[in-house]
Design a protein around this motif. Structure first.
Motif, PDB file in Angstrom:
ATOM      1  N   UNK A 242      42.247  54.432  44.907  1.00 22.39           N
ATOM      2  CA  UNK A 242      42.583  53.268  44.086  1.00 22.39           C
ATOM      3  C   UNK A 242      42.051  52.002  44.733  1.00 22.39           C
ATOM      4  N   UNK A 243      42.275  51.876  46.044  1.00 21.08           N
ATOM      5  CA  UNK A 243      41.828  50.691  46.754  1.00 21.08           C
ATOM      6  C   UNK A 243      40.320  50.525  46.718  1.00 21.08           C
ATOM      7  N   UNK A 244      39.585  51.622  46.928  1.00 23.16           N
ATOM      8  CA  UNK A 244      38.116  51.566  46.891  1.00 23.16           C
ATOM      9  C   UNK A 244      37.620  51.172  45.505  1.00 23.16           C
ATOM     10  N   UNK A 245      38.240  51.761  44.480  1.00 23.86           N
ATOM     11  CA  UNK A 245      37.801  51.475  43.108  1.00 23.86           C
ATOM     12  C   UNK A 245      37.988  50.002  42.754  1.00 23.86           C
ATOM     13  N   UNK A 246      39.183  49.452  43.027  1.00 25.03           N
ATOM     14  CA  UNK A 246      39.444  48.068  42.645  1.00 25.03           C
ATOM     15  C   UNK A 246      38.721  47.087  43.554  1.00 25.03           C
ATOM     16  N   UNK A 247      38.506  47.445  44.816  1.00 24.16           N
ATOM     17  CA  UNK A 247      37.726  46.576  45.693  1.00 24.16           C
ATOM     18  C   UNK A 247      36.286  46.499  45.211  1.00 24.16           C
ATOM     19  N   UNK A 248      35.721  47.647  44.819  1.00 19.24           N
ATOM     20  CA  UNK A 248      34.342  47.670  44.307  1.00 19.24           C
ATOM     21  C   UNK A 248      34.230  46.889  43.009  1.00 19.24           C
ATOM     22  N   UNK A 249      35.192  47.090  42.115  1.00 25.04           N
ATOM     23  CA  UNK A 249      35.180  46.373  40.838  1.00 25.04           C
ATOM     24  C   UNK A 249      35.280  44.865  41.054  1.00 25.04           C
ATOM     25  N   UNK A 250      36.149  44.452  41.968  1.00 22.73           N
ATOM     26  CA  UNK A 250      36.315  43.023  42.255  1.00 22.73           C
ATOM     27  C   UNK A 250      35.050  42.433  42.867  1.00 22.73           C
ATOM     28  N   UNK A 251      34.381  43.193  43.734  1.00 25.49           N
ATOM     29  CA  UNK A 251      33.148  42.700  44.353  1.00 25.49           C
ATOM     30  C   UNK A 251      32.043  42.523  43.313  1.00 25.49           C
ATOM     31  N   UNK A 252      31.956  43.476  42.389  1.00 25.85           N
ATOM     32  CA  UNK A 252      30.956  43.366  41.326  1.00 25.85           C
ATOM     33  C   UNK A 252      31.233  42.139  40.456  1.00 25.85           C
ATOM     34  N   UNK A 253      32.515  41.915  40.146  1.00 25.22           N
ATOM     35  CA  UNK A 253      32.873  40.752  39.337  1.00 25.22           C
ATOM     36  C   UNK A 253      32.566  39.462  40.086  1.00 25.22           C
ATOM     37  N   UNK A 254      32.767  39.458  41.419  1.00 26.25           N
ATOM     38  CA  UNK A 254      32.459  38.276  42.230  1.00 26.25           C
ATOM     39  C   UNK A 254      30.964  37.977  42.192  1.00 26.25           C
ATOM     40  N   UNK A 285      48.124  47.188  44.743  1.00 25.43           N
ATOM     41  CA  UNK A 285      48.359  47.013  46.183  1.00 25.43           C
ATOM     42  C   UNK A 285      49.814  47.305  46.540  1.00 25.43           C
ATOM     43  N   UNK A 286      50.747  46.830  45.710  1.00 25.14           N
ATOM     44  CA  UNK A 286      52.162  47.115  45.949  1.00 25.14           C
ATOM     45  C   UNK A 286      52.444  48.611  45.830  1.00 25.14           C
ATOM     46  N   UNK A 287      51.789  49.261  44.880  1.00 21.18           N
ATOM     47  CA  UNK A 287      51.946  50.708  44.726  1.00 21.18           C
ATOM     48  C   UNK A 287      51.473  51.440  45.984  1.00 21.18           C
ATOM     49  N   UNK A 288      50.306  51.024  46.484  1.00 22.22           N
ATOM     50  CA  UNK A 288      49.764  51.647  47.699  1.00 22.22           C
ATOM     51  C   UNK A 288      50.691  51.413  48.888  1.00 22.22           C
TER      52      UNK A 288
END
Length: 316
Positions: A242-254, A285-288
Motif C-alpha cells: 500500500x505504501x509503495x503504491x501511494x508513494x509512487x502515485x503521489x510522486x507521479x502527481x508531483x 498511513x493510519x491503517x499501516x
C-alpha cells in the motif's frame, strides 16, 4: 519425608473432556448429564474451567465435583478468555485423548462416540465441521465465511471453514499443545499448524440450552484479529505494498504538478481532489500504523513472559 500419592494405571482416565464456562450456572448439570450418557462405559474425566464467572457457575462445579468423582474444576482468577481457558484445561488433562466443547451444548455431546471411534482407528486429531443450518443467523453464517476465506488467503496455515473449538486431540498432540507459550492463543490455527493426522466430522449445531451467547461482536472481532496476526506477517507486506503504491502515485502527481507550473501558464486546479487524495493517503498511513501497532503490541505482551492464565482454586 511424606509419601506422594500416585494414580494407578487402572484409575487414570482414558478420555478427558474440557469445558470452558463463563456465567453458565444453568448449563453445568445438563452438560454433565448428557456427557455421562454419551460416554457410558468409558473411563473419563470432565474438567470444567470457570473463566472468571460472576454468577454461581463456580458453586455448581464445586458441588458437582463433590458428588461425581469424574468431575474436576479449575477456577481462574479472572476472565482470561475462552482460548486461555482451553489451555488451562489442556494443561491439567490426564487422559489419552482430550475433547473440548462448549458448555452451552451447541456442540452436541452425542457426537463424542464417533470422535472416539475415529481416534481409535488412528486419527490423531478429530475436528468437527459445522454444517450450514437455518438455525444460524444470516450474519453469523456470512461473517464466518468471510473470516475463514480471508484467514486462509493471507495466513500460512489452512483452516477449514465451519470448524470451531469442538475437537478431539490425541495425547501426543496434547503434549505439543502444553508446550505452546503464546499469550494470544488461537487454537483453530494452532491445531492445523501442528500437522498431525486429522479427520473431519460434520455435525448439525444444536440450539443453545440456556442463557445467551458470551461471544459478543467485539470478542469475535478480537479473536479474528488474533487469528490473522498469529499465523502470518502478510498484513505487514500488504501495508508495505500500500505504501509503495501511494508513494509512487503521489510522486507521479508531483511531477505532473511541477511540469504544469514550470512549462505552462496554467495552474493545477482541483483542490477538492487534492484534499481527497491527502485524506486517502493519511487514512492508508493510519491503517499501516495500526497493523504495525498490533504486531508490536503482541511482541510487547509476549516479552513480559506473563502466564496465559492464573488459577485461583481447583477442586476436588
Amino acid at each position: 519425608m511424606p509419601k506422594t500419592k500416585h494414580k494407578s494405571v487402572s484409575t487414570m482416565p482414558n478420555i478427558s473432556i474440557i469445558i470452558p464456562a463463563f456465567n453458565e450456572e444453568t448449563n453445568i448439570i445438563p452438560a454433565f448429564e448428557r456427557l455421562s450418557q454419551a460416554l457410558n462405559g468409558e473411563n473419563f474425566e470432565i474438567i470444567f474451567v470457570d473463566d472468571g464467572s460472576t454468577d454461581g457457575t463456580a458453586l455448581k462445579i464445586e458441588a458437582l465435583s463433590q458428588t461425581q468423582h469424574q468431575v474436576k474444576g479449575i477456577l481462574l482468577s479472572r476472565n482470561f478468555g475462552h482460548q486461555a481457558a482451553l489451555k488451562a484445561g489442556i494443561d491439567h488433562a490426564e487422559g489419552n485423548c482430550v475433547i473440548s466443547l462448549d458448555c452451552d451444548l451447541e456442540h452436541p455431546p452425542e457426537l463424542l462416540p464417533q470422535m472416539i471411534t475415529l481416534w481409535r482407528e488412528g486419527a490423531e486429531i478429530v475436528v468437527s465441521k459445522r454444517n450450514n443450518s437455518p438455525k444460524l443467523s444470516l450474519f453469523k453464517t456470512w461473517s464466518s465465511k468471510v473470516f475463514y476465506t480471508f484467514l486462509n488467503l493471507i495466513s500460512d496455515v489452512s483452516v477449514e471453514p465451519g470448524t470451531a473449538d469442538f475437537r478431539l486431540l490425541d495425547k501426543k498432540v496434547v503434549i505439543a499443545c502444553k508446550s505452546i507459550t503464546e499469550n494470544e492463543l488461537f487454537w483453530r490455527g494452532i491445531i492445523p499448524w501442528l500437522g498431525f493426522t486429522t479427520k473431519t466430522l460434520p455435525y448439525e449445531p444444536s440450539q443453545r440450552l440456556n442463557g445467551e451467547s458470551k461471544y459478543t461482536l467485539t470478542k469475535m472481532i478480537k479473536l479474528s484479529l488474533a487469528g490473522i496476526t498469529s499465523f502470518s506477517i502478510r498484513p505487514l507486506y500488504l501495508s508495505l505494498y500500500f505504501g509503495i503504491f501511494f508513494a509512487t502515485t503521489s510522486f507521479i502527481y508531483l511531477l505532473y504538478a511541477l511540469g504544469v507550473k514550470l512549462f505552462t501558464k496554467e495552474s493545477v486546479s482541483g483542490w477538492a481532489s487534492l484534499i481527497a487524495s491527502v485524506l486517502l493517503i493519511g487514512g492508508v498511513q493510519l491503517f499501516i500504523l495500526g497493523v504495525m501497532g498490533i504486531y508490536i503490541g503482541k511482541l510487547f505482551i509476549q516479552s513480559k513472559g506473563r502466564p496465559q492464565y492464573v488459577i485461583r482454586q481447583t477442586f476436588p
